[in-house]
Scaffold this active site. Structure first.
Site, PDB file in Angstrom:
ATOM      1  N   ASP A 285       0.830  -1.197   0.000  1.00 51.28           N
ATOM      2  CA  ASP A 285       0.000   0.000   0.000  1.00 51.28           C
ATOM      3  C   ASP A 285       0.876   1.263   0.000  1.00 51.28           C
ATOM      4  O   ASP A 285       1.877   1.331   0.727  1.00 51.28           O
ATOM      5  CB  ASP A 285      -0.875  -0.032   1.269  1.00 51.28           C
ATOM      6  CG  ASP A 285      -1.950   1.012   1.277  1.00 51.28           C
ATOM      7  OD1 ASP A 285      -2.836   0.951   0.414  1.00 51.28           O
ATOM      8  OD2 ASP A 285      -1.914   1.895   2.161  1.00 51.28           O
TER       9      ASP A 285
ATOM     10  N   GLU B 178       1.888  -0.420  -4.769  1.00 52.50           N
ATOM     11  CA  GLU B 178       0.933   0.588  -5.189  1.00 52.50           C
ATOM     12  C   GLU B 178       1.725   1.894  -5.213  1.00 52.50           C
ATOM     13  O   GLU B 178       1.901   2.556  -4.190  1.00 52.50           O
ATOM     14  CB  GLU B 178      -0.244   0.712  -4.206  1.00 52.50           C
ATOM     15  CG  GLU B 178      -1.298   1.672  -4.736  1.00 52.50           C
ATOM     16  CD  GLU B 178      -2.051   2.466  -3.679  1.00 52.50           C
ATOM     17  OE1 GLU B 178      -3.118   2.975  -3.989  1.00 52.50           O
ATOM     18  OE2 GLU B 178      -1.560   2.599  -2.545  1.00 52.50           O
TER      19      GLU B 178
ATOM     20  N   HIS C 204     -10.430  -1.004  -5.885  1.00 52.56           N
ATOM     21  CA  HIS C 204     -11.461  -0.647  -4.922  1.00 52.56           C
ATOM     22  C   HIS C 204     -11.499   0.848  -4.616  1.00 52.56           C
ATOM     23  O   HIS C 204     -12.284   1.287  -3.786  1.00 52.56           O
ATOM     24  CB  HIS C 204     -11.217  -1.435  -3.627  1.00 52.56           C
ATOM     25  CG  HIS C 204      -9.882  -1.097  -3.034  1.00 52.56           C
ATOM     26  ND1 HIS C 204      -8.686  -1.404  -3.652  1.00 52.56           N
ATOM     27  CD2 HIS C 204      -9.542  -0.445  -1.906  1.00 52.56           C
ATOM     28  CE1 HIS C 204      -7.684  -0.957  -2.919  1.00 52.56           C
ATOM     29  NE2 HIS C 204      -8.171  -0.368  -1.850  1.00 52.56           N
ATOM     30  N   ASP C 205     -10.608   1.624  -5.243  1.00 49.63           N
ATOM     31  CA  ASP C 205     -10.567   3.067  -4.995  1.00 49.63           C
ATOM     32  C   ASP C 205     -11.128   3.879  -6.164  1.00 49.63           C
ATOM     33  O   ASP C 205     -11.148   5.112  -6.091  1.00 49.63           O
ATOM     34  CB  ASP C 205      -9.119   3.531  -4.772  1.00 49.63           C
ATOM     35  CG  ASP C 205      -8.486   2.931  -3.526  1.00 49.63           C
ATOM     36  OD1 ASP C 205      -9.219   2.653  -2.563  1.00 49.63           O
ATOM     37  OD2 ASP C 205      -7.254   2.732  -3.534  1.00 49.63           O
TER      38      ASP C 205
END
Ligand code: NOJ
Length: 502
Positions: free
Chosen positions: A200, A250, A311-312
């Site tokens: 992340d 990410e 999912h964002d």
């Protein structure tokens, strides 16, 4: 010599655990639910699943606020359920990647509880604290309309840094003990058999220790040079274990020249998501320029990782409509690089409207996170096979047609199209490992050739809603797959994507 490492050839499927499958009827997806549905992912043809965070969390950011890195949140199950999931995935030939959240923890994490207790607490230096009457600099948090990334804590009157919510204090990676502790978190899961991690906000674990303000063209709160040795050290932890484990970053840098160094040195990340497509207008020329630029940047080394959703972000079928979304799907599944799919993308799901008063996410990302519809909803089971209870987010209003069980019976469904694309990719070494060369095609057509061991495959994508000529190079080629049921000839139909063997 081309490599056959699984993370280069295979497709990685993202599971957002809250919304995938609920086994216990509480309305929120869980690990047992995922385990029960792994065969579906295998049948889709993916090589691996990546699970968004499953750790203990107060859920201020739905799991991206970790309160215990080495336990599963009770909402999702137990460590034994995680072990079962990993074992079942491996039985099915699927790898498992977990989300690793190194930039911040929850404010409920015992490390932060200690750190905030007093200025001389031994864990004070594990987070970023500064005194003063005003925030130490002008950094702003990622959520909350340009609010400062600093909150003053009552206990000691000092400010702590949070790049996201105040409930997500940033760890201080300039403190060697933090790095060591986070390496141990990785080892904990690697010993349990996970095949790697999605990291992340990977680019944020290097920040200017002087806390300088951001300047035009230079950010001080992320992508700082110290990030590179830190990611290399994470890779070395993975390399302590056998089995081709993988680190996927990410790295949310939309300038591809800034992104490339994360994957080109050969000793840092194996893969870094490239998010450029999420923000591009629907233009063959813009997509070609973008891909060509990244190809150029990674030619000497480095493997791209393409995606259209997660999912964002608003889903592809919402941004483009399904007719174009399938052209985009053909693109990411045939480019040189590892494709990442987001659960439900293969069903052609659109975002689900959620009334403003029911929105639960701080950044209003509910619509793309709505549950996967597994079966048509019925009076007895309104949860569309996702849950027997009341789903935490509304099920898709078109679940009747979009449900996976319905699509599995229909050879013209989005699911059938995705399965065919993944099967073709798996059967075609040129699509996995081949070189890439784009072609000067007709306006609105993005076309390229993938070549491997004297086999050549041409992909031609018509971005226009009217017919366009096929590139001359495709003449006489054998049709492998089209987005359209009936196809052929030397013109691409409106919104057609075609794959041809030369
Ligand atoms: C990126 C994740 O994808 C997003 O869901 C999360 O809110 C932020 N990082 C903070 O962890």
């Amino acid at each position: 010599m081309a490599s056959t490492r699984w993370w280069r050839s295979g497709v990685i499927y993202q599971i957002y655990p809250r919304s995938f499958a609920d086994s216990d009827g509480d309305g929120v997806g869980d690990l047992r639910g995922i385990t029960e549905r792994l065969e579906y992912v295998r049948d889709l043809g993916a090589a691996a699943v990546w699970l968004s965070p499953i750790y203990r969390s107060p859920m201020a950011d739905f799991g991206y606020d970790v309160a215990d890195h080495t336990d599963v949140d009770p909402l999702f199950g137990t460590l034994a359920d995680a072990d079962d999931l990993i074992a079942r995935a491996h039985e099915l030939g699927l790898r498992v990647l977990l989300d690793f959240v190194p930039n911040h923890t929850s404010d409920q994490h015992p490390w932060f509880q200690e750190s905030r207790a007093s200025r001389d607490n031994p864990k004070r230096s594990w987070y970023v604290w500064r005194g003063g009457d005003a925030p130490p600099n002008g950094w702003v948090a990622n959520f909350g309309d340009q609010r400062p990334a600093w909150t003053r804590d009552r206990a000691t009157g000092e400010w702590y840094l949070h790049s996201f919510l105040p409930e997500q204090p940033d760890l201080n990676w300039d403190e060697p003990a933090v790095e060591a502790a986070m390496h141990d978190v990785l080892r904990f899961w690697l010993r349990r058999g996970v095949d790697g991690f999605r990291i992340d906000v990977a680019h944020a674990i290097g920040k200017d220790p002087e806390l300088g303000d951001n300047e035009p063209g230079r950010r001080h709160n992320e992508d700082w040079p110290s990030v590179h040795p830190r990611l290399a050290a994470i890779r070395r932890v993975l390399e302590e274990f056998d089995g081709d484990r993988v680190a996927v970053g990410e790295v949310y840098l939309l300038d591809q020249r800034a992104l490339a160094p994360y994957v080109t040195t050969g000793d840092e990340l194996h893969l870094a998501h490239n998010f450029v497509f999420l923000n591009l207008p629907w233009s063959a020329q813009r997509f070609r320029e973008t891909v060509d630029e990244f190809e150029e940047l990674t030619r000497e080394g480095g493997w791209p990782a393409w995606c259209l959703n997660n999912h964002d972000h608003s889903r592809t079928a919402t941004r483009y409509g399904w007719t174009r979304a399938r052209v985009a799907a053909m693109l990411v599944l045939t480019l040189r690089g590892t494709p990442f799919l987001f659960q439900g993308e293969e069903l052609g799901l659109t975002d689900v409207p959620v009334p403003p008063e029911s929105i639960v996410d701080v950044d209003r990302r509910d619509p793309e996170r709505a549950p996967v519809p597994w079966a048509p909803p019925s009076a007895a089971c309104p949860g569309a096979g996702f849950t027997t209870g009341r789903p935490w987010l509304p099920v898709h209003p078109d679940a009747e047609q979009l449900a996976a069980s319905v699509q599995a019976q229909d050879p013209r469904s989005p699911l059938a199209f995705y399965r065919a694309l993944l099967a073709l990719r798996r059967a075609t070494p040129a699509l996995q490992e081949g070189s890439y060369r784009s072609l000067d095609a007709a306006p609105d057509v993005f076309a390229f050739v993938r070549e491997h061991a004297a086999r050549r495959v041409l992909v031609a994508l018509n971005f226009a809603p009217f017919p366009r000529p096929l590139p001359a190079e495709a003449a006489g080629g054998r049709l492998l797959l089209s987005t359209h049921a009936t196809t052929g000839g030397d013109a691409l139909a409106a919104d057609e994507g075609r794959i041809v063997e030369l």
